[in-house]
Design an enzyme around this catalytic site. Sequence first.
Site, PDB file in Angstrom:
ATOM      1  N   ARG A 139      -2.352   4.769   5.673  1.00 41.05           N
ATOM      2  CA  ARG A 139      -2.403   4.294   4.281  1.00 41.05           C
ATOM      3  C   ARG A 139      -3.100   5.285   3.355  1.00 41.05           C
ATOM      4  NH1 ARG A 139      -2.874   0.120   7.572  1.00 41.05           N
ATOM      5  NH2 ARG A 139      -1.247  -1.462   7.383  1.00 41.05           N
TER       6      ARG A 139
ATOM      7  N   LYS B  58      -7.261  -2.265   3.102  1.00 43.70           N
ATOM      8  CA  LYS B  58      -7.352  -1.897   4.524  1.00 43.70           C
ATOM      9  C   LYS B  58      -7.903  -0.487   4.722  1.00 43.70           C
ATOM     10  CE  LYS B  58      -3.465  -4.811   5.981  1.00 43.70           C
ATOM     11  NZ  LYS B  58      -2.047  -4.758   6.355  1.00 43.70           N
TER      12      LYS B  58
ATOM     13  N   GLU C  81      12.117   4.469   7.893  1.00 45.62           N
ATOM     14  CA  GLU C  81      12.527   3.211   7.258  1.00 45.62           C
ATOM     15  C   GLU C  81      13.577   3.496   6.196  1.00 45.62           C
ATOM     16  OE1 GLU C  81       8.354   0.799   7.066  1.00 45.62           O
ATOM     17  OE2 GLU C  81       8.598   2.345   5.546  1.00 45.62           O
TER      18      GLU C  81
ATOM     19  N   GLN D 119       1.709   4.552   1.574  1.00 48.14           N
ATOM     20  CA  GLN D 119       1.568   4.842   2.996  1.00 48.14           C
ATOM     21  C   GLN D 119       2.563   5.904   3.428  1.00 48.14           C
ATOM     22  OE1 GLN D 119       4.159   1.281   4.906  1.00 48.14           O
ATOM     23  NE2 GLN D 119       2.270   0.596   3.955  1.00 48.14           N
TER      24      GLN D 119
ATOM     25  N   HIS E 280       4.375   7.282   7.432  1.00 49.46           N
ATOM     26  CA  HIS E 280       4.445   6.984   8.856  1.00 49.46           C
ATOM     27  C   HIS E 280       4.530   8.290   9.629  1.00 49.46           C
ATOM     28  CE1 HIS E 280       4.982   2.921   7.557  1.00 49.46           C
ATOM     29  NE2 HIS E 280       6.041   3.262   6.857  1.00 49.46           N
TER      30      HIS E 280
ATOM     31  N   LYS F 140       8.254   5.799  12.763  1.00 52.50           N
ATOM     32  CA  LYS F 140       8.694   4.608  12.032  1.00 52.50           C
ATOM     33  C   LYS F 140       9.476   4.985  10.774  1.00 52.50           C
ATOM     34  CE  LYS F 140       6.919   0.316  10.044  1.00 52.50           C
ATOM     35  NZ  LYS F 140       5.788  -0.299   9.358  1.00 52.50           N
TER      36      LYS F 140
ATOM     37  N   SER G 282       0.819  -1.207   0.000  1.00 53.71           N
ATOM     38  CA  SER G 282       0.000   0.000   0.000  1.00 53.71           C
ATOM     39  C   SER G 282       0.861   1.269   0.000  1.00 53.71           C
ATOM     40  CB  SER G 282      -0.934  -0.001   1.208  1.00 53.71           C
ATOM     41  OG  SER G 282      -0.201   0.027   2.393  1.00 53.71           O
TER      42      SER G 282
ATOM     43  N   HIS H  69       5.022   6.809   0.347  1.00 50.82           N
ATOM     44  CA  HIS H  69       5.854   5.856  -0.386  1.00 50.82           C
ATOM     45  C   HIS H  69       5.123   4.538  -0.581  1.00 50.82           C
ATOM     46  CE1 HIS H  69       6.568   5.088   3.917  1.00 50.82           C
ATOM     47  NE2 HIS H  69       6.669   3.811   3.571  1.00 50.82           N
TER      48      HIS H  69
END
Length: 421
Positions: free
Chosen positions: A295, A301, A137, A110, A112, A135, A108, A276
């Site tokens: 998301r 979802k 990454e 999304q 953070h 979060k 998805s 991203h």
Amino acid sequence: MAVQQVFPLSCAVQHYAWGKMGSNSEVARLLASSDPQARISEDKPYAELWMGSHPRGDAKILDNRISQKTLGQWISENQDCLGSKVKDTFNGKLPFLFKVLSVETALSIQAHPNKELAEKLHLQAPQHYPDANHKPEMAIALTSFQGLCGFRPVEEIVTFLTKVPELRFLIGDNATAQLKGSTSSDSQVAASALQSCFSHLMKSEKNVVVEQLSLLVKRISQQAAAGNNMEDICGELLLQLHQQYPGDIGCFAIYFLNLLTLKPGEAMFLEANVPHAYLKGDCVECMACSDNTVRAGLTPKFIDVPTLCEMLSYIPSKDRLFLPTRSQEDPYLSVYDPPVPDFTVMKMEVPGSITEYKVLAVDSASILLVVQGRVTASSPTAQTPIPLQRGGVLFIGANESVSLKLTVPEDLLLFRACCLL
């Protein structure tokens, strides 16, 4: 007797539906190589390998002389192994989760939240936001790796709005004109015009999205069938995503976000609030320990549209590659050191002509993954040498010196996650 601070791990595999199937997956291949007993099911996706102490995938310790069964248990009883600064800063826990991902169909789109927003969302809606941490990454490609990352330069988006009337229809003439007019303005004006356009897109009625998307898909398919190249509007990618997620708003987001194809060793860093999506390929990934995700599409979802549109970083930028620095003291070492305290990733490429390689001692617990080559690891606290091959994972306590003897004259490729405060 000193506590043994270096030991091999058996790591958890996650079989998410988007993963590559069976032995097409780098995750499955690493698993099969490191554990001859492992049986790979060709009809099952092998999406992620989790190297860490996350409760949903705590690594098992492969040494029966150690009484604790998992890394999480061992760390909670040996917190000093984290390194003194890490232990204090992160409350006696390993601050990162290290992974390998093998992506077949898109994850998805999304973003953070940053720490401040994460705390707020967690209080308001813990069912969607399970913790209060940020979060960040980082993904480093193992094979050619395709992803979407951050907003494109405004000029590119304006070009798509001209060439894709279906997108323009969803965004509306006012927001489109506002974005076109902002190209010569200052960045604040551009960011606010971009936010307005993206928010209009995300707030479109579902049935209108489905209708416009099927018009676009039909147009691209007909043009492609007639032999026309539709790459100027990412035709192939759009058809691919529509096939994976029919009628999904995320299919239109490709016109807003940079499309990146990373070559092996190239990386992208995803700081808070940057939209991203991973589309295809294999990578190693390191992240702060959190499950907070907002998301934006390509997903069945929950989509929290107001939070998403409010939080995103609307800074258009072309340059999304994250570059490592070469180590001064070790010619074989590249360091991917993002602007967050939670983690750093090191890549070691050691030629097969070297017989022994010393792993840099750092003041942090670390996790080492062997992607290529065969070695025997020894350290002052390990009672016997530890054989490691492709797919092998080694935990290294803070300040431990580990020496790797190459058992075959084959080049080594290693990745190591740690926390350099």
